[in-house]
Scaffold this motif. Sequence first.
Motif, PDB file in Angstrom:
ATOM      1  N   UNK A 521      -9.654  32.508 -18.771  1.00 23.75           N
ATOM      2  CA  UNK A 521      -8.740  33.426 -17.935  1.00 23.75           C
ATOM      3  C   UNK A 521      -7.866  32.884 -17.073  1.00 23.75           C
ATOM      4  N   UNK A 522      -8.434  31.573 -16.406  1.00 23.36           N
ATOM      5  CA  UNK A 522      -7.683  31.378 -15.330  1.00 23.36           C
ATOM      6  C   UNK A 522      -6.475  30.258 -15.912  1.00 23.36           C
ATOM      7  N   UNK A 523      -6.560  29.852 -16.902  1.00 23.43           N
ATOM      8  CA  UNK A 523      -5.604  28.695 -17.461  1.00 23.43           C
ATOM      9  C   UNK A 523      -4.827  29.244 -18.368  1.00 23.43           C
ATOM     10  N   UNK A 524      -3.307  29.327 -18.172  1.00 27.36           N
ATOM     11  CA  UNK A 524      -2.389  29.765 -19.023  1.00 27.36           C
ATOM     12  C   UNK A 524      -1.635  28.544 -19.478  1.00 27.36           C
ATOM     13  N   UNK A 525      -1.691  27.469 -19.393  1.00 28.48           N
ATOM     14  CA  UNK A 525      -1.101  26.381 -19.978  1.00 28.48           C
ATOM     15  C   UNK A 525      -1.731  26.269 -21.273  1.00 28.48           C
ATOM     16  N   UNK A 526      -0.973  25.658 -22.394  1.00 29.33           N
ATOM     17  CA  UNK A 526      -1.186  25.180 -23.506  1.00 29.33           C
ATOM     18  C   UNK A 526      -1.896  23.994 -23.875  1.00 29.33           C
ATOM     19  N   UNK A 527      -1.388  23.011 -22.832  1.00 30.19           N
ATOM     20  CA  UNK A 527      -2.195  21.651 -23.076  1.00 30.19           C
ATOM     21  C   UNK A 527      -2.865  21.160 -21.428  1.00 30.19           C
ATOM     22  N   UNK A 528      -3.587  20.456 -21.303  1.00 30.35           N
ATOM     23  CA  UNK A 528      -3.937  19.817 -20.140  1.00 30.35           C
ATOM     24  C   UNK A 528      -4.242  18.220 -20.407  1.00 30.35           C
ATOM     25  N   UNK A 604       2.114  29.909 -12.357  1.00 31.17           N
ATOM     26  CA  UNK A 604       1.833  30.656 -13.574  1.00 31.17           C
ATOM     27  C   UNK A 604       1.220  30.001 -14.167  1.00 31.17           C
ATOM     28  N   UNK A 605       0.702  28.733 -14.134  1.00 31.03           N
ATOM     29  CA  UNK A 605      -0.303  28.242 -15.152  1.00 31.03           C
ATOM     30  C   UNK A 605      -1.693  28.615 -14.947  1.00 31.03           C
ATOM     31  N   UNK A 606      -1.905  28.562 -13.643  1.00 30.28           N
ATOM     32  CA  UNK A 606      -3.220  28.976 -13.038  1.00 30.28           C
ATOM     33  C   UNK A 606      -3.267  30.308 -12.629  1.00 30.28           C
ATOM     34  N   UNK A 607      -2.570  31.213 -12.955  1.00 31.76           N
ATOM     35  CA  UNK A 607      -2.739  32.766 -12.627  1.00 31.76           C
ATOM     36  C   UNK A 607      -2.837  33.084 -11.302  1.00 31.76           C
ATOM     37  N   UNK A 608      -2.047  32.265 -10.428  1.00 34.09           N
ATOM     38  CA  UNK A 608      -1.922  32.583  -8.914  1.00 34.09           C
ATOM     39  C   UNK A 608      -0.767  33.723  -8.651  1.00 34.09           C
ATOM     40  N   UNK A 609      -0.898  34.037  -7.525  1.00 38.15           N
ATOM     41  CA  UNK A 609       0.453  34.807  -7.001  1.00 38.15           C
ATOM     42  C   UNK A 609       1.696  34.188  -7.027  1.00 38.15           C
ATOM     43  N   UNK A 610       2.512  34.675  -7.860  1.00 37.79           N
ATOM     44  CA  UNK A 610       3.894  33.925  -7.952  1.00 37.79           C
ATOM     45  C   UNK A 610       4.747  33.949  -6.588  1.00 37.79           C
ATOM     46  N   UNK A 611       4.183  34.472  -5.604  1.00 36.33           N
ATOM     47  CA  UNK A 611       4.862  34.694  -4.107  1.00 36.33           C
ATOM     48  C   UNK A 611       4.406  33.562  -3.378  1.00 36.33           C
ATOM     49  N   UNK A 612       3.705  32.546  -3.652  1.00 32.79           N
ATOM     50  CA  UNK A 612       3.311  31.537  -2.960  1.00 32.79           C
ATOM     51  C   UNK A 612       4.584  30.579  -2.609  1.00 32.79           C
ATOM     52  N   UNK A 613       4.341  30.136  -1.235  1.00 38.19           N
ATOM     53  CA  UNK A 613       5.759  29.329  -0.822  1.00 38.19           C
ATOM     54  C   UNK A 613       5.521  27.984  -1.166  1.00 38.19           C
ATOM     55  N   UNK A 614       6.612  27.269  -1.068  1.00 36.21           N
ATOM     56  CA  UNK A 614       6.586  25.825  -1.255  1.00 36.21           C
ATOM     57  C   UNK A 614       5.987  25.171   0.147  1.00 36.21           C
ATOM     58  N   UNK A 615       5.300  24.088   0.071  1.00 36.54           N
ATOM     59  CA  UNK A 615       4.846  23.448   1.317  1.00 36.54           C
ATOM     60  C   UNK A 615       5.608  22.422   1.924  1.00 36.54           C
ATOM     61  N   UNK A 616       5.413  22.619   3.122  1.00 40.36           N
ATOM     62  CA  UNK A 616       5.994  21.332   3.922  1.00 40.36           C
ATOM     63  C   UNK A 616       4.803  20.537   4.097  1.00 40.36           C
ATOM     64  N   UNK A 617       5.143  19.552   5.025  1.00 39.29           N
ATOM     65  CA  UNK A 617       4.511  18.205   5.123  1.00 39.29           C
ATOM     66  C   UNK A 617       2.958  18.446   5.820  1.00 39.29           C
ATOM     67  N   UNK A 618       3.090  19.355   7.010  1.00 43.49           N
ATOM     68  CA  UNK A 618       1.528  19.765   7.421  1.00 43.49           C
ATOM     69  C   UNK A 618       1.378  21.373   7.259  1.00 43.49           C
ATOM     70  N   UNK A 619       1.919  21.628   6.274  1.00 49.28           N
ATOM     71  CA  UNK A 619       1.240  23.183   5.816  1.00 49.28           C
ATOM     72  C   UNK A 619       0.270  23.222   4.675  1.00 49.28           C
ATOM     73  N   UNK A 658      -9.642  32.259  -5.387  1.00 49.02           N
ATOM     74  CA  UNK A 658     -10.028  30.815  -5.933  1.00 49.02           C
ATOM     75  C   UNK A 658     -10.242  31.065  -7.674  1.00 49.02           C
ATOM     76  N   UNK A 659     -10.130  30.269  -8.452  1.00 52.05           N
ATOM     77  CA  UNK A 659     -10.743  30.213  -9.779  1.00 52.05           C
ATOM     78  C   UNK A 659     -11.294  28.878 -10.111  1.00 52.05           C
TER      79      UNK A 659
END
Length: 857
Positions: A521-528, A604-619, A658-659
């Motif tokens: 359910x959680x993993x959308x990737x084909x290979x790990x 997209x590969x872990x089934x998370x909200x696609x709107x999550x932002x890119x993170x900075x150094x202390x975020x 979480x997943x």
Amino acid sequence: MLKATLKGLLARKTRLVLAGLAVVLGVTAVSAAMVTTATIGDGFETIFATTTSEVDVSVSAEPNGGAATFAPPVPASVVDELRGVRGAESVAGVVSADGARPVGPDGKVISVQGPPRLGVAWAGETGMARLREGRGPTAPDEVAINAGLAELGGFRVGGTIDVLTLEPRQTFRVVGVYGYSNGLGTLGGSTEVAFTEPVAQRLMLGAPDVYSSVTLTAADGVSPEALRDEVTRLLGDGFAVRTGDELAAQTASDGRAFLDIVRIVLLAFSGLSLLVGIFLILNTFSILVAQRTGELALVAALGARRRQIVGSVLVEAVLVGVLASAVGVGLGIAVSTGLKSVMEAQSGAQLPVGLVVPMPDLLVAFGVGVLVTLVAALVPAVRASRVPPVAAMRASAAEQRSLTGITVAGAVPATIGVAGIAAAVAGWAGDLEFVALGGGVALALIGLALLTPLASRVLLPAVGRLLSWSTPGKLGRLNAARNPRRTAITVATLVVTLGLVGGVGVVAESLRVDVSTAVATDLQADLVISGDGVSARAGGQTGGPPTAADGRVMPAFEESVIDRARDLDGVALATAQYVDTVEIDGAAPGPSPANAGDLSRLAPVLGLDPGLPDLGRNEVVLDTETLAEQGLSVGGTVRLSTPRGGWQEYRIVASYEPNFLLRGPVLSPETAKERFVSALPALGYVELEPGADVAGVKAAVSDLVADNPEVTVADQTQLAADSAGRLDLAEIMLYVLLGLSVVIGILGIINTMALSIMERTRELGLLRAIGMRRSHMVHMVVAESLVMSVFGGLLGLTFGGLAGAAFVSVAGLAELAVPWLSLAVFLGLAVAAGLLAALAPSARAARVNVLAAIAYE
């Protein structure tokens, strides 16, 4: 009276052997657990005391978190500062950390079960280290190794060795092999690779000019305690300053804490075996008392008092208990000798102590064995004292008694237990749901054992009809049902043990399905791309990843592997995930799994909200469960402590659900490279383009990590199977621990059948006299044994299955999965137990002398 009791005991010695075997097995298990854990504990205490014998004071950084999950390295400036401390003759920085994984000649990482794989900085022949061949390393590409590792991998001076550390696989030239001043080639089975100091700092600690700890030796006339106090005043807070003895004691205490857990688990299952043994002993003495009805009544008619009759039975019990417990203690010591040898052979850890025999503990085990026998014999003894003298005139052994009392006694705990289970399943117990479930199962099991006589009266005829078609079979069925109390006590051992086994099977199978479903359910990737066990622990499913938190470094690979994977034909997306353990400072402070990665690719590969932002150094991004548990919210801040970055404040910019593969704080890749234990990714996900050749792309990605013996490439099916398969070892261990109780259960049926045949000697003779063949006698006894064993097996497995289903519901697993094949195997084992139990008694019944049996009293 005592002489009569002793002579009677000698006359019945064969009949008491099987009852004594139950005590022998239980006491053996208890004694072996005590001796083995004491030996291992003393062995490691000796090792720790030896390794710190030349250390007067040790200085290390205080752990970053209150839960002491990890401690940061000590800066080189501290070593310079300590060189001027009063009372110190010498000061030396030490680099020693677990995580130097040597690669064997077969291309696989050399695995040791338990002991660490240390990477150290060569400091010369100081402390216990003594060169046996060659010299110490002086160049960046040179290493010395301990003799234990040289023997394991067949390495020699002048050859090469590949080692994985915080950095990818590197090749070094072996210039020396060393042992220790105590003559051993390894300390506790650990492997050691000694680098030059700068290389060790970089590979094992992840930074230059840092040390794991600092050791000081005191000048003449200065005590270790005085030097410790002086160092403490100089450094102030933030450092753990201990004498060598204190360091050895604390290290040994940490090991003892783990051994105590092992000891408790072993003693719990040993106690279960003794508890099951009570049923066997109780049944044995009940049958013996029933067979001696006439004898005891005659003794009473001659003037023996009730307390003398009770005493005569208890004297038998004491003698059986003393002899069986003594044999059990002796066998426990013998078993411990074998376990110590097996452990040393498997782990390579040669303990510098012989077998440690803790006499006070063994006396307790001995006393428990005697007490268990006395307790089990008490009820039959009291019953024997109530035999009226007139019974001496009767030919029958014992009259049947009403089942009302025992039924009421069983209905009370059974009702309370079922109510507790129902409360847990329905959610009425709140936070105490697992307490209610565990207590309910225990009480229901006790109630079921007490209600078994009533159940046997109702269910035995039905089971018997399934297993008996001929006249001998019908007689066997009727024999099994004629004494419900005796049958119930006989099968109670199987009910308890197979109930536990069935419950474990249902829970384990449901967990497997839950894990497989979660991965799918959680993993959308084909290979790990991952190392052994990384994916199963990345989401914290087993308490977090094996990083500095528990002394093991997570298998990792070069980041360039992901970049090259993106360029392969058929690959639509490739991204990396960094994994570590951090401390969270919140409403519920403590360790937590932590991750890092490019969220735009991870989502997209872990089934998370696609709107999550890119993170900075202390975020940071936190999962919703952690936010609720720690009392935090998006837009606020949280303090996290990373292994190499210490405490830092991070702004919470978003949240996610979480997943299985992701939970806890998620940081930026740049932060992970700077502050995690390893600056390398531990997981890689590859998503293929539609119509791509999965096998071809998998082979191409595998080629990218071909030089890394710890990392493999798996598809979704393999990943799900690997993750679910990790439950197999725990399940097998539980079955092994429960196996002793199952053996005692089989002994119970054997004992009951053997004593029952003796009791029915006259009856058997009459059956032979009226024309029953020997084969019919065997058939009758086998049918009786099978009816009892199948009845006990079905009752136990049914209860275990229902208890397992209740756990699945309370734990919120994906679905209930019943391992029908496993349960059928367990039932088959019950049938096999019945057949085994019938072998000797059926042969005895077939050989009965007709005339002697008819005249038998």
